[in-house]
Design a protein around this motif. Structure first.
Motif, PDB file in Angstrom:
ATOM      1  N   GLU A 228      56.949  38.225  46.845  1.00  0.00           N
ATOM      2  CA  GLU A 228      56.036  37.798  45.770  1.00  0.00           C
ATOM      3  C   GLU A 228      54.784  37.153  46.351  1.00  0.00           C
TER       4      GLU A 228
ATOM      5  N   THR B 237      50.923  38.757  46.140  1.00  0.00           N
ATOM      6  CA  THR B 237      49.781  38.024  45.613  1.00  0.00           C
ATOM      7  C   THR B 237      48.650  37.984  46.620  1.00  0.00           C
TER       8      THR B 237
ATOM      9  N   VAL C 168      48.958  45.794  31.499  1.00  0.00           N
ATOM     10  CA  VAL C 168      49.934  45.623  32.575  1.00  0.00           C
ATOM     11  C   VAL C 168      49.379  46.325  33.805  1.00  0.00           C
ATOM     12  N   LYS C 169      48.910  45.528  34.749  1.00  0.00           N
ATOM     13  CA  LYS C 169      48.423  46.083  36.020  1.00  0.00           C
ATOM     14  C   LYS C 169      49.636  46.422  36.872  1.00  0.00           C
TER      15      LYS C 169
ATOM     16  N   ARG D  56      52.462  46.160  39.072  1.00  0.00           N
ATOM     17  CA  ARG D  56      53.133  44.891  39.359  1.00  0.00           C
ATOM     18  C   ARG D  56      54.310  45.089  40.297  1.00  0.00           C
TER      19      ARG D  56
END
Length: 153
Positions: free
Chosen positions: A21, A25, A147-148, A150
């Motif tokens: 995660e 990012t 919704v990009k 993900r």
């Protein structure tokens, strides 16, 4: 028995998920910062990252480019159904047009669904004219992306 052990090894634990995660990012996050985020030492985090890379869970580190900053203010989704005998030629054409940034070969009525970036609407028809020699098309201009892409963990 061996296959079960192999499957168990590929399951991510909470620390692996947290590391992924963090990197999703910002792929340039320093190992020391990742280590702080998960409460481990930097060498231990390095070992985990190496394991995740070797197992194929992490397949690369990427830069995300903002198309709008580069002048591409419009995005379109183009669904294509190839004309008889034109599948390979259509695929080669899609690959040769740089404005097509993503394309999936799909089942159903269409054979390809592609994402296309444009600087302005006047670019759309010349591109579609090329494609229409090989396929029937259906195009939609993207208004927003709720919704990009993900992370899947």
């Amino acid at each position: 028995m061996r296959n079960n052990l192999k499957k168990e090894k590929s399951i991510l634990d909470g620390i692996d998920s947290k590391l992924i995660e963090q990197l999703y990012t910002n792929a340039r996050t320093p190992v020391t910062e990742l280590a702080r985020a998960v409460g481990m030492t930097a060498p231990s985090v390095n070992e985990r990252l190496k394991r995740l890379e070797e197992s194929g869970v992490i397949s690369g580190y990427r830069v995300e480019v903002n198309p709008v900053v580069l002048g591409y203010s419009l995005m379109a989704i183009v669904r294509m159904r190839q004309l008889p005998g034109k599948l390979k030629a259509l695929e080669a054409l899609i690959q040769s047009i740089p404005e097509f940034v993503e394309c999936d070969k799909v089942t159903g009525d269409d054979c390809y669904i592609a994402r296309l970036y444009l600087k302005d609407i006047s670019q759309l028809d010349p591109i579609l004219d090329q494609v229409s020699e090989l396929a029937d098309t259906n195009t939609a201009i993207v208004k927003s992306t709720p919704v990009k892409r993900r992370l899947l963990i």
